[in-house]
Structure formats: C-alpha cells, structure tokens
Design an enzyme around this catalytic site. Structure first.
Site, short mmCIF file in Angstrom:
data_model
loop_
_atom_site.label_atom_id
_atom_site.label_comp_id
_atom_site.label_asym_id
_atom_site.label_seq_id
_atom_site.Cartn_x
_atom_site.Cartn_y
_atom_site.Cartn_z
N CYS A 117 2.39 7.96 -20.55
CA CYS A 117 2.68 6.59 -20.97
C CYS A 117 1.42 5.88 -21.42
O CYS A 117 0.45 5.79 -20.67
CB CYS A 117 3.32 5.83 -19.80
SG CYS A 117 3.50 4.08 -20.15
N SER A 138 -4.57 11.84 -25.51
CA SER A 138 -4.10 11.59 -24.14
C SER A 138 -4.81 12.45 -23.10
O SER A 138 -4.70 12.19 -21.91
CB SER A 138 -2.60 11.84 -24.05
OG SER A 138 -1.96 10.96 -24.94
N HIS A 175 8.74 3.18 -21.06
CA HIS A 175 8.94 4.03 -19.90
C HIS A 175 9.46 3.26 -18.69
O HIS A 175 9.68 3.82 -17.63
CB HIS A 175 7.61 4.71 -19.51
CG HIS A 175 7.18 5.76 -20.50
ND1 HIS A 175 6.34 5.49 -21.55
CD2 HIS A 175 7.49 7.07 -20.59
CE1 HIS A 175 6.13 6.58 -22.25
NE2 HIS A 175 6.83 7.58 -21.69
#
Lengths: 379, 646
Positions: B382, B326, B369
């Site tokens: 997310c 991420s 989310h």
C-alpha cells in the site's frame, strides 16, 4: 747506369741467389700474413674454408711470385718499367668500359680465373716508371720545373683514372707513392712546400667558406666532414661503422678478449670485418699487445726495406725499394688511422692481412722487386 | 745515361739522406699510431669495454604467468592457455613478402594481417614480426615441416588468457587486453613489463582491479644479441614470480544458473550470503564473450554489442542505478519505527490516494486498501501508508536508515563502474539543485521513486542486512593463493531487533500470504520459505490526464517505456542464509516478473544443482519443469551442452 756497368762478377747468379735473398724480410712478411690467416679464421667463426684457406693459398702463390720476380735481375724490370706503366694505364682505361663494379667503387677485370684490379697494379708500375725516370734523368735537372712536370703528369694520369672509378683510397696511395719517389730522387723541398701550402690553403678555404655566400662544398659534404671529425655525432648513420670499430679496438684492453672471443666481430657489429676492418678484430681479441706487435712487424718491414735501399748504390733499385716501402707504409698507416678514427673511411685494406687476392699478389710481386733489387745490388 | 762517378756518388748520398728522412717521418707516424693504440686500449679501455657490453648484452623480460581466477570451489573462471604463433625475422627471411606469400598457402593469413606484417617489416625493427597468432597445433606443425622453404620463420609458444565460462563472468572478471597508451599514461612508473610486445593487462572487472595481484613479477634473462638484435645465446636467467591465484566468493554453477535464468532479458541479479557477505552470484544480462576482447574484437562484433538496446556491455548489477520502487518501503518503515512515530500496529486509512500540499498522490490500487497496518501495507504494498508515515518521520531519517542498510553507499568490491546510487536528503537537494526539499519529494522517496536510486547490489545488501540484523558488507575475493581474505564479523545494524522482525514478518507475508503481491512466487518447502518484497518502478511520469483516461498497461507500451520490475528476498525465512535482488529493466510488474527469478535464485543457492520441484507450489511444477529443460546450463567441467553450440 746500364746493366753493362754492373760488375757482373759480383752479382750472384743461379742458385747462389737464394743465399742473397733478404730472408729477414721474407720471415717478416710470412709472420704478418700468418696474423692475417689467424684473424680470418677467427672472423669466420672458426671456419678455415671461408677466408683463411683461400688466403693461405694466395700467400703461397704470392711467395712464388715474389721469388720469381726477385730472381729476375733488377735491370730487366727497370727496362720493363715503361711497358708496365703503359699496360696498367691501358687496363685502367679498359676497366672503365669492361670492368665489373663491386665493394663500393673498386673495379676489376676478369682474366680467366684471375680477378685483376688494375688500380692495384698501377701503384707498383707508377713507382717503377718514376724510379726509372729518375735513373735516366740527369741529376742536375732533377729540380727544374720542366723535369718536375713530367713525373707529376705521370702520377696524375693514373690518379685521375682511379679517382673516376671513384676510388679515393687508391688515388691517395698513388699520389703519396709517386710523391715519395720524387722526394727521394731529390726534387727540391720548395716544390713539396708549395704543394703543402696549396693544400693547406684549399682546406682553409673550404672550411672557412662554410655558411657564407661562396660556400665551396654542398651542405651534405660538410656534414660528412663533421661525422668524420666527430663520429659520435651520428652514431647510427655514417658514423656507425667507425664508432663500432673504435669500440672493438678499445674494448680489447691490454691483452684482449682472447682468440675467437671478440664480441664486436662475432656479433656482426663490425663492418667489413674480414677486409678493411680486420685490424679491429685483432685489436679486440689480442688487445694492445697483439695490435702493437703487428705495428712493430710492419715497422720492421719498413726498416729492412729502407736499410736495403740506402745501402744500394743503384739509383733505380733504391728508388723502387723506397717507393714500394712507402706505398706499403701508406697502406697500413691509412688503414690503421681509419679504424682508429683518425682518418676518414676511404677503403684501404690492411696489407697482407685483409682478405683479398689482387692486392696480396700485387704486393708480393712488389716485394719481389725489392728482393730483386737486394739480390742484384752492385757490390 | 752515363754519369760521372761524382754524380753517382752524390745522388746516392742524396737518396740516402732523403730515404732516412722518409724513414724518420714514417717512424713518427708509427709512433702516433702506437700512442693512439695505447690511449684507446689502455687509457680508455674500460669505457670502450662498457660500450661493447652495452652493444652485446640485452636484458629481455620473461613475462610471468598471470594468476588464475577460480570460483569458491576452485572451478576455473580465468586461465592461461598455450598459444602458438608464427613469427618471422626480417633479417633471416630475405624477401619478407615472398615468404609471407608462401606461408599464406599453408595458414589462413588474413589480408589485414598480411598488410600489418609487411608494414612492420618495412619499419626495419630487429624484433621478430608476429605473422599469425592463436594457431592450433596442426597449423604450427605445417609451418615446422615446411621450415626449409620459409627462411626466418619460426613458431613460438606463449600464454594467453582464456575465459572458459565466457559469458557467465564477463561482467565480474572482465577481460585483459593489450596495453594502450592511455593505460601507460595513467601510471607514474609503469612496470617495464607493460612495454613488452603482446603483453596484456586487465581492462575491466576483477582483472583490472586485482591487476597487481594477478600480474606477478617479471623474470629476466640476459642475452647476447648480434648487431641486428637477434638473440645468439642466453647468458643468465632469473625466473620471475607467477601472479597470485584468486578465488572468488562466487559459485560458478550458481552464477551460471543465474545468468541462464535471466536469459535475454535486460536484467541484473545478485545473491549474497547473509551470514558473511559473500557474493554467491552477481549477474548481468545480456552478457558477452570476454574472449572476443582478448583476441581483439572486430568492429562489426563490437558494433553489435554497442548497438544492442539491452546494453550487453553494461554491468547492470553494480553499475545500474534504478529507482527501487516498493522494495524501498522497508527502509521507510524502519525509519518510522526507529523514530517512534509509528509502531507495528499503527494503522493508516488508504482511500486510494493521498492529498498533501495541494497535490494528490495515488496508491497503485485506485480503490484503496482501507485501514492498513505495517504488515498489510508491506504485504499488499500500500503506497498511501508509506506516504503517511514518511511525512511523519521526514526524509532525513529515511535517508539515514537507507544508508544504514547500504543504500546510497558505495560497496567496494573489485568490479568496474560501481555506482554509489543515491540516497537523497534535504542537504543533498540544496547542494545539488539549490532548492529546498518539498513534501512531494518525501512522498515520492517513501515508495522508492523520485530521487532515490539503487543498484541491484545495494538492494541485495539491504535485504541481507534486514534478514540478518547485521551490517554485512559484500565480499567478492574469497582467497588469494589459498590464503583466505579475512572476514570481520559484521557489526550489529544498530536497529531494534523487534522492528526488524516486524518488517521481516511483513516481507514473509508478501511471499506467503494469499493477499501478498509475491504469493505466486512463493516457496512451498517449509524449511526453505522465502520472504521478499516486490517493486515496480516507473520510468515515466504518469500525468493526471493519462490517469483519467486510464493508465496504459505495460504490455501496450514500447519496451523502453515499460516499468522496471524489481524484487528482493531472502531465505530460509526461519534461519536466513541467502539474500537476493533482481531488477528486470522494463520488465513490467515486479511481483510477476522479478519475483519468480529471486525465488529461483534463492532455491538454486540453497540446493545442490537444479532446485527440486518439490520446493515449488504444486500448481507451478509443470511450468517450472519445462523452464528447467529450456535452461542451457554448463556441466560440472563448465562445458555447455553439445546441442547449444552453434
């Protein structure tokens, strides 16, 4: 001639003998020996006590021996020749059994403080006996084969004994010395021509047989010959010593590197620098001037000996003088040829210069014989 | 016998003739001798003189002192120490074995050293044989006192390399070692210095990359040697030039802290000054002691290093290529913003998964989310948001943004085994796999999985560029012989400041919003606040069946199957100064494991000494204080505390 035939009245006696000593020869010998002291001092790195001092003592002793031998009438020595020869043969045999080996192949006997090398002694006694033989022999028989075979046997006996030690250098000197006496005594040219032809034939045979089925020598022996002919072919092996000797000699140039400045000897590149190779140090440190001067000194010694010999009407005296002069010549010539790369390394010292007691004393005694011949010459 | 007068006369004449002939022959030989002397001593004198000089004069090199390596404040990292050794000259020793036996009564000579010395002695080399190396002064004195009983033995002094901060800089500076045949083979014209016995050259790291700077120039001395090569006297001497001293951009104390903070994890971390690209710390754990290699490492020690599954010899900070996970999301976001396919307020609905091309891609949060904008997508990481925008902008734009930020690009600093990483695009896949790029590839790449590979250094550069908006390039060499290496002002990043600001705001929330994945690793001090991004990269594929059963948590997996934990961050948020990136191999969750380390790194870089507890959230201060006490740090001189020494 027997001693009765000498005109005794004309031969100096007592202290008068001193006046009749061949003084130029004494001066020359002393000069040569002094060159030796100088070089021995130099190769010892400026220390007197290592080699130079013992050598000086020996030379002084040698001078004493020379004068002693010189003052004794020559006919006394001639009558002693057979005995002396017999004694040296006995010693040569004895040394085979009781001798000590050192420095390659030379053997000696310890006689109390004196270290005697019988092979050195043999060189002189051989000359003495041959001279006495020809003094005795009817001149007309000189070249007859039977009377030629006898001196050949006299020469070969010690030569074979020495060769067995094995000391090639001394064996060569014995043969050359003996041959010179025979030659001067008047043995016909034909014999010498025949021997020369035989030797030449043998050498040709040995060389031409190489690589064939009937090769006469072993391969390694041929390689040694190669190394001798071209030392640079094996610069770190057998040719190392001779290459280094040549470098030392050549690098001396005209005037040399200066006393005690020879790098080849000081840095240990030279082998046997105080004995067989001492000439290279002289040539390195004093250059052509020094080396050539020594050669002239040697030549002058020869000249005085030969002149003394040919003026001497006594057959024994002149033959002994010529024989000893020739032996002396072979000494320095073989040594110089060796260090200059013109002869194989056979281990012959430079007379009166190389460090060594036995050869110095014997040589001085031999010059004593020459002095005796000179002093007691018929007038 | 009696002869007639005629006979006597005739024989005397013959002797005279023959004697004269003999004299003539002798004179001829003497003439040959004289001519030969003349030829050798006059005609060939120069040749022989040269040969004699060749014999006698030897040129011996004087090895120059190797340049020192210091940190940015001048603290020593690599130095030279005097090293005593005992050598034996075969020539003077006579019986080497006897002398060695006597000497082993005085010195600790190992049986191997003994054997080696005997072997060298048998080789009959004129050079002295090294019997014992790296002796202390006492041992050398013992040898000196007993010199009369040890012929041919002499003590010698030389310089050898020492790394006072051993493990801290093993991967940066590397080490030196003896010149090997393969080292020589690599060079066209090797410096003759390399052939001197015991000479050492850089083997890895700065030592090898800066070899020419550090080595210096050899001096030489002309010496007179004797026939066995022993030096008799010196004829002349020309001093060489010592190697140049190098100052690194690294702060040795920060580096020490970073190394200690990573501890025994298999991890790497980099701290960069975002204003000029200076690398303040670049650490890889676990580490090793480079001094072992200088001395010659034993097989058993070497095996311990190679058999360790945490790979202490690997320089993970530049060599390790990890999926960024991420932490890559900023790249995807910037690519999409720059392309104009989204703006900061564009929202995407996250139901917990994303279906495209017949495949179902999951968000890490199975429940989803809901509707997320860029800021929330970064804050809560997310995945679906980035799947969606990545498909809108396409892989080539993402790859271009990645490269602009320093990913997939080799950063040329003088360290060994620097990886290019991998910033994949369509062209690359076609060339590499002869296959077309598919949508799934883009989806995976959008969250830093799939083909994307980055090193911790690249991640730190990326963070520094996002923080500064400039294309900063990392720099490791601060100055050489106190002449600073020029730093060019970094060019602008060619990305809109507004978009960068939006991404930075998202990163700020990651660390400072209560919903942020990195909230627990926040900095409480308002002036020092950090912005960051966590990443957890999978090292295994999670199958649909496994997902149905419920993904096994990291704690229940064997170590080498756990996820890599990543975190990147910069601080202070308002005026960025330092950027840091940390990868903990198989560490688990990025926010929980790598986040706190990045925070500590940044705080340490910003403070003088240990970070103040006041910078930490009040609830964590006790824990941090305990951790500080456990850290084994060096004092100002670089010494470890007494208690930590074995």
């Amino acid at each position: 001639m027997s001693f009765l035939e000498y005109r005794l009245k004309t031969v100096p006696t007592g202290a008068a003998k001193i006046l009749h000593v061949n003084w130029p020869l004494v001066v020359l010998l002393t000069a040569i020996a002094s060159v030796g002291f100088l070089m021995l001092y130099s190769v010892a790195g400026g220390r007197l006590e290592v080699w130079a001092e013992p050598q000086i003592k020996r030379f002084i002793l040698g001078l004493g021996v020379m004068f002693f031998v010189g003052f004794v009438p020559i006919w006394f020595w001639r009558n002693l020749a057979g005995l002396a020869y017999g004694l040296s043969i006995m010693l040569l045999v004895a040394v085979e059994f009781f001798g000590s080996v050192g420095m390659g192949a030379q053997r000696w006997i310890e006689l109390g403080p004196i270290r005697l090398q019988p092979s050195e002694l043999a060189k002189i006694t051989l000359v003495m006996l041959l001279a006495a033989y020809y003094d005795w022999l009817d001149i007309r028989k000189t070249s007859r084969p039977v009377w030629v075979m006898i001196p050949v046997a006299i020469i070969l006996l010690p030569t074979v004994l020495v060769l067995g030690q094995p000391d090639l250098g001394t064996a060569l000197l014995l043969m050359f010395g003996g041959a010179v006496v025979m030659f001067c005594a008047g043995v016909s040219w034909y014999y010498f021509g025949a021997v020369a032809a035989l030797l030449g034939g043998a050498i040709t045979a040995v060389i031409s047989s190489r690589g064939t089925d009937w090769q006469l020598l072993k391969d390694y022996q041929y390689r040694r010959i190669d190394t001798f002919l071209d030392p640079s072919s094996d610069p770190l092996g057998a040719g190392y010593h001779i290459s280094q000797a040549k470098i030392a000699l050549g690098s001396g140039g005209w005037a040399g590197r200066g006393f005690m400045q020879g790098t080849q000897s000081r840095l240990n590149f030279l082998p046997e620098k105080h004995t067989d190779f001492i000439f290279t140090t002289l040539a390195e440190e004093f250059g052509f001037v020094g080396a050539f001067s020594l050669l002239i000194l040697y030549t002058l010694v020869l000249a005085f000996c030969i002149s003394s010999a040919i003026q001497n009407k006594d057959r024994f005296a002149s033959l002994v003088t010529l024989g000893i002069a020739a032996t002396f010549f072979f000494y320095f010539a073989i040594n110089m040829l060796m260090v200059m790369g013109l002869a194989p390394v056979v281990g012959v010292p430079l007379p009166l210069v190389s460090y060594g007691g036995s050869s110095m004393l014997v040589l001085m005694a031999a010059f004593g014989l020459i002095q005796s011949a000179h002093i007691h010459r018929p007038r | 016998m009696r002869r007639s007068a005629k006979d006597t006369d005739e024989s005397a004449k013959k002797v005279t003739r023959r004697g004269l002939f003999l004299g003539g022959s002798m004179f001829a030989v003497v003439a040959v001798l004289g001519a030969r002397m003349r030829h050798m001593q006059i005609d060939q004198a120069d040749e022989f003189r040269l040969l004699a000089e060749d014999n006698r004069i030897s040129i011996r090199l004087i090895p120059p002192a190797r340049g020192l390596i210091n940190d940015r404040n001048g603290k020593p990292i690599a130095g030279n120490e005097q090293n005593y050794r005992v050598v034996i000259s075969r020539d003077d020793a006579g019986n080497v074995e006897d002398v060695l036996n006597r000497m082993s009564g005085l010195l600790p000579i190992s049986p191997e050293d003994f054997e080696r010395a005997m072997k060298e002695a048998r080789r009959r080399s004129p050079l002295p044989i090294i019997v014992a190396d790296r002796l202390n002064w006492q041992d050398v004195s013992k040898v000196a006192i007993n010199a009369p009983a040890l012929p041919g033995v002499s003590p010698e002094v030389g310089l050898s390399r020492i790394y006072p901060r051993d493990t801290d800089f093993a991967h940066v500076v590397g080490y030196v070692g003896p010149v090997s045949d393969s080292d020589l083979a690599k060079l066209d014209e090797p410096d003759p210095l390399l052939q001197t016995p015991k000479f050492q050259i850089g083997k890895i790291g700065v030592e090898t990359w800066m070899e020419s700077t550090l080595r210096g120039k050899a001096g030489n001395r002309r010496v007179e040697v004797n026939s066995v090569g022993r030096i008799m006297r010196e004829l002349g001497r020309q001093e060489g030039d010592a190697g140049a001293d190098i100052r690194l951009t690294i702060d040795a104390d920060v580096q020490n802290y970073a190394q200690a903070r990573l501890g025994e994890e298999s991890a790497a971390g980099v701290i960069i000054d975002v204003t000029n690209g200076d690398i303040i710390a670049i650490s890889s754990a676990p580490s090793f002691d480079p001094n072992m290699f200088v001395r010659g490492i034993s097989y058993s020690d070497y095996n311990i290093l190679t058999e360790n599954d945490h790979r202490p010899l690997a320089n993970k900070s530049v060599q390790g290529a990890y999926p960024p996970g991420s932490t890559f999301k900023m790249v995807t976001a910037l690519a999409a913003l720059e392309a104009g396919v989204i703006n900061a307020n564009t929202s995407v609905n996250c139901p917990g998964h994303y279906e495209v091309g017949g495949r179902k891609f999951h968000c890490w949060k199975r429940a989803g989310h809901g509707r997320v904008t860029l800021e929330r997508a970064l804050t809560e990481s997310c995945d679906v948001y980035f799947y969606d925008i990545a498909l809108k902008v396409g892989i080539d734009a993402i790859a271009e943004a990645g490269r602009k930020l320093g990913l997939g690009v080799r950063h040329d600093i003088p360290m060994s085994a620097i990886t290019d990483g991998l910033m994949p695009d369509k062209q690359w896949k076609l060339e590499r796999y002869k296959k077309d790029w598919v949508i799934g590839d883009t989806v995976n790449a959008s969250i830093g999985q799939g083909f994307v590979l980055t090193s911790p250094l690249q991640l730190a550069v990326m963070t520094a560029r996002i923080a500064s908006g400039k294309a900063v390039t990392p720099r490791l060499i601060h100055s050489i012989n106190d002449i600073a290496t020029p730093v060019e002002a970094a060019p602008d990043l060619a990305m809109s400041a507004q978009f960068l600001k939006a991404v930075r705001e998202g990163m700020y929330s990651v660390s400072n919003s209560q919903r942020g994945t990195g909230y627990s690793a926040r900095i409480d001090d308002k002036a020092l606040r950090m912005a960051g991004k966590s990443g957890t990269s999978q090292v295994r594929n999670i199958s649909a069946a496994e997902r149905a059963r419920g993904v096994i948590s990291n704690a229940n997996l064997p170590w080498d199957r756990r996820d890599h934990a990543l975190f990147v961050g910069f601080a202070p948020y308002d005026a960025p100064r330092y950027a840091a990136a940390v990868v903990v191999e198989h560490g688990g969750g990025g926010s929980a494991v790598a986040g706190p380390i990045v925070r500590d790194f940044l705080l340490r870089a910003m403070s003088d000494g240990l970070p103040p507890l006041s910078a930490y959230p009040a609830s964590q201060r006790n824990r941090i204080e305990t951790m500080h006490k456990k850290l084994i740090l060096r004092d100002a001189e670089g010494h470890l505390p007494e208690s930590s020494r074995a």
